[in-house]
Write a protein that holds these residues in place. Structure first.
Motif, PDB file in Angstrom:
ATOM      1  N   PHE A 472       2.503  -1.894   0.121  1.00  0.00           N
ATOM      2  CA  PHE A 472       2.342  -1.431  -0.976  1.00  0.00           C
ATOM      3  C   PHE A 472       2.483  -0.222  -1.473  1.00  0.00           C
ATOM      4  CE2 PHE A 472      -0.177  -3.518   2.541  1.00  0.00           C
ATOM      5  CZ  PHE A 472      -0.466  -4.354   1.399  1.00  0.00           C
ATOM      6  N   ASN A 473       2.362  -0.096  -2.788  1.00  0.00           N
ATOM      7  CA  ASN A 473       2.753   1.157  -3.750  1.00  0.00           C
ATOM      8  C   ASN A 473       1.157   1.945  -3.773  1.00  0.00           C
ATOM      9  OD1 ASN A 473       5.052  -0.239  -4.057  1.00  0.00           O
ATOM     10  ND2 ASN A 473       3.789  -1.393  -6.098  1.00  0.00           N
ATOM     11  N   LEU A 474       0.022   1.218  -3.765  1.00  0.00           N
ATOM     12  CA  LEU A 474      -1.173   1.761  -3.739  1.00  0.00           C
ATOM     13  C   LEU A 474      -1.599   2.071  -2.056  1.00  0.00           C
ATOM     14  CD1 LEU A 474      -2.925   0.962  -7.360  1.00  0.00           C
ATOM     15  CD2 LEU A 474      -1.469   2.945  -6.394  1.00  0.00           C
ATOM     16  N   ASN A 475      -2.226   3.558  -1.654  1.00  0.00           N
ATOM     17  CA  ASN A 475      -3.369   3.539  -0.920  1.00  0.00           C
ATOM     18  C   ASN A 475      -4.210   2.632  -1.150  1.00  0.00           C
ATOM     19  OD1 ASN A 475      -4.045   4.196   1.109  1.00  0.00           O
ATOM     20  ND2 ASN A 475      -5.517   5.840   0.725  1.00  0.00           N
ATOM     21  N   PHE A 476      -4.731   2.441  -1.899  1.00  0.00           N
ATOM     22  CA  PHE A 476      -6.467   1.649  -2.372  1.00  0.00           C
ATOM     23  C   PHE A 476      -6.046  -0.077  -2.156  1.00  0.00           C
ATOM     24  CE2 PHE A 476      -7.837  -1.846  -5.383  1.00  0.00           C
ATOM     25  CZ  PHE A 476      -9.589  -1.568  -4.583  1.00  0.00           C
ATOM     26  N   ASN A 477      -4.500  -0.551  -2.370  1.00  0.00           N
ATOM     27  CA  ASN A 477      -3.795  -1.881  -1.863  1.00  0.00           C
ATOM     28  C   ASN A 477      -4.251  -2.161  -0.844  1.00  0.00           C
ATOM     29  OD1 ASN A 477      -4.246  -2.645  -5.028  1.00  0.00           O
ATOM     30  ND2 ASN A 477      -2.256  -2.630  -4.782  1.00  0.00           N
ATOM     31  N   MET A 482      -5.888  -4.134   4.595  1.00  0.00           N
ATOM     32  CA  MET A 482      -6.244  -3.854   6.389  1.00  0.00           C
ATOM     33  C   MET A 482      -7.278  -5.153   6.456  1.00  0.00           C
ATOM     34  SD  MET A 482      -3.713  -2.274   7.351  1.00  0.00           S
ATOM     35  CE  MET A 482      -4.780  -1.368   9.562  1.00  0.00           C
ATOM     36  N   LYS A 483      -8.548  -5.173   5.727  1.00  0.00           N
ATOM     37  CA  LYS A 483      -9.702  -6.102   5.982  1.00  0.00           C
ATOM     38  C   LYS A 483      -8.859  -6.875   6.178  1.00  0.00           C
ATOM     39  CE  LYS A 483     -12.674  -3.143   2.995  1.00  0.00           C
ATOM     40  NZ  LYS A 483     -13.857  -3.178   2.214  1.00  0.00           N
TER      41      LYS A 483
END
Length: 573
Positions: A472-477, A482-483
């Motif tokens: 992923f490019n973003l940690n948020f994504n 992971m959920k």
């Protein structure tokens, strides 16, 4: 009639100009300027011409004050000083300045004042600082030699000036016990000293008499102008920090800087636990925890915690916009606003980060950015423990816990806790996408989204899932991804009881219960609850099949259709 004739003084010293009523007194005075003094003080080594002058001087060292004022009982070491003091109890000011018309009680005070009108300046031989009169220079030299003659009788702290001792003595008494007899009729602020009250009244006048000759910036007080002039002058920074080597022009700025190197912070906030070096800093910080805003604007009724914030706000109501942009001609109330505006127009980014090479318009933004490289998050939420780089980020986060949403979108009515959220919402309504990719011309509303998108072209994925290896490019994504691997579904629909892994999924699901289908297909007029469902539907009309079977090569429009097709190969019916 001249001042000398008025006083009956008809002879004067040719060396220093002092005037006398009798010629014998003047001849005796002239001896001061000739030869070396015969009588030396054994305590401070000061020399005197006459023995009685030395005896009078010794009374200072031993605290002998035989001359007492009959009105206020104040005692003095010299009779001449008592006579000068007695003039305070009378309003007679018969010595008038011929230049500005100001009146004084004594001739000596008038002479000292007249030096301000003269172009002659008295420079300090140590730091080259210049003074308008020799008395100011004399007091200043005491700071270099560490002479502190004024001692507190309570705690034995010593000071160079009597005024400094008086200010210190006030710390031994409760401020609430001090009689504040000077009240401001405009803002209601109270003062216990006439000098402080007089200085305060200048602010309400709105007249800034002291202006900088270089940049035309205006100030209420001359002291502020002198401090400002150091910015333009190439003043030698003689005061060096012994720890980091940084140099400063004045001792107070060095002392303020030295506090940053001390680990111990004496003052801590009882509410959030933040620590501070100075008592004034924690007083300013405590205003954050209170909703008391006693400084109110008389035009728009907006209230502020600090008086300086109100003054800055009042400039916005003024029609006088004397600061004009040299590029586009736009006018502003504040010089800082036009400076910031011009930097945006010319895209001046003169402050460069030494770690990553990024450039910034202001030093404060660079300082905030540098915290990212140090991974220092000093501001911690007392409720959930989340840490932030900036204080403003923590304040914005606290509004979420307190459910404070004061900013409302005029288009859709949604409320936001901070201005950044409202700006993002407005960009969505007007479809403003300022950040465009140079490779594929795809546009984004946020710069962070563009930065993450650029990694698609380079093939770099900064964040990788430890379970399935997806990047992923973003940690948020990645956190959202992971959920999927987790069975925990903490968000429950209060209508049908269905559970979801994320709050966003639950909110999207609740739209189905509302029955409102606002998204319409312009080809077949079919309606959908969600915009994403409409986008997926449009793929059918355009015959776009993104999902391909790896066994037989059959392509499908949706991922769900592909999964149904895969069951044929594995014999699942």
């Amino acid at each position: 009639m001249s001042q000398s004739d008025k006083d009956g003084k008809n002879c004067s010293c040719e060396i220093c100009g002092k005037e006398f009523t009798e010629e014998d007194a003047m001849e005796k005075h002239v001896e001061i300027h000739v030869g070396a003094p015969e009588h030396i003080c054994e305590i401070c080594a000061r020399g005197f011409r006459w023995r009685h002058s030395l005896q009078n001087h010794l009374s200072i060292h031993f605290g002998v004050k035989n001359f007492v004022c009959g009105i206020c009982d104040k005692a003095f070491a010299y009779n001449s000083v008592l006579k000068e003091h007695m003039l305070i109890h009378t309003d007679r000011k018969e010595y008038r300045c011929e230049i500005c018309g100001k009146n004084y009680r004594t001739n000596a005070t008038l002479k000292r004042h007249s030096e301000y009108h003269s172009d002659i300046k008295h420079p300090c031989s140590i730091c080259n600082r210049e003074f308008l009169d020799k008395y100011g220079l004399k007091e200043h030299l005491q700071t270099h030699f560490g002479i502190k003659n004024f001692v507190c009788q309570i705690c034995d702290n010593a000071y160079t000036h009597n005024s400094s001792l008086k200010r210190h003595m006030r710390t031994h008494f409760d401020k609430r016990m001090l009689l504040k007899e000077y009240n401001c009729e405009i803002c209601g602020k109270e003062y216990d000293q006439k000098g402080h009250f007089t200085r305060h009244k200048v602010i309400h006048s709105g007249i800034k008499l002291h202006s900088c000759m270089v940049c035309q910036k205006e100030f209420y007080y001359k002291a502020n102008l002198r401090s400002h002039m150091r910015i333009h002058a190439e003043v030698e920074k003689t005061f060096v920090c012994a720890i980091c080597g940084k140099a400063f022009t004045t001792i107070p700025t060095l002392r303020e800087h030295a506090l940053k190197h001390t680990v111990r912070k004496e003052y801590s906030c009882e509410v959030c636990g933040m620590e501070f070096h100075r008592k004034s800093a924690i007083k300013s910080h405590m205003l954050i925890h209170t909703e008391v805003r006693k400084h109110r604007c008389n035009i728009c009724d907006m209230a502020f915690r600090r008086e300086e914030t109100l003054r800055s706000h009042l400039n916005g109501h003024s029609d006088v916009r004397k600061f004009e942009c040299e590029i586009c001609g736009k006018a502003f109330c504040r010089r800082a606003s036009v400076t910031q505006h011009m930097k945006i127009l010319i895209d001046a980014r003169e402050y460069r980060c030494d770690v990553c090479g990024m450039n910034f318009r202001t030093k404060s933004v660079l300082k905030t950015h540098s915290l990212i490289h140090k991974d220092v998050k000093q501001h911690r939420c007392a409720i959930c423990g989340k840490e932030f780089f900036q204080k403003c980020q923590l304040e914005s986060h606290m509004r979420m816990h307190l459910d404070i949403k004061k900013l409302v979108c005029e288009i859709c009515g949604r409320a936001f806790g901070g201005s950044s959220g409202l700006r993002r919402r407005m960009k969505m309504h007007f479809d403003l996408k300022d950040f465009k990719c140079d490779v594929c011309n795809k546009a984004f509303r946020r710069k962070g989204r563009l930065t993450a998108h650029m990694q698609d072209h380079t093939g770099m994925k900064k964040y990788v899932c430890d379970i399935c290896g997806k990047g992923f490019n973003l940690n948020f994504n990645m956190k959202k991804h992971m959920k999927i691997h987790s069975d925990i579904k903490e968000y429950k629909c209060d209508i049908c009881g269905k559970c979801f892994r994320t709050k966003r999924d639950m909110n999207r699901h609740r739209i189905c219960h509302s029955g409102a289908k606002q998204e319409r297909c312009h080809i077949c007029d079919r309606k959908f609850h969600l915009k994403t469902a409409l986008k997926t539907h449009m793929l059918i009309h355009y015959n776009i099949k993104r999902f391909c079977c790896e066994i037989c090569g059959q392509a499908c429009v949706q991922h769900g259709n592909l999964m149904s097709h895969m069951e044929i190969h594995f014999g699942v019916r």
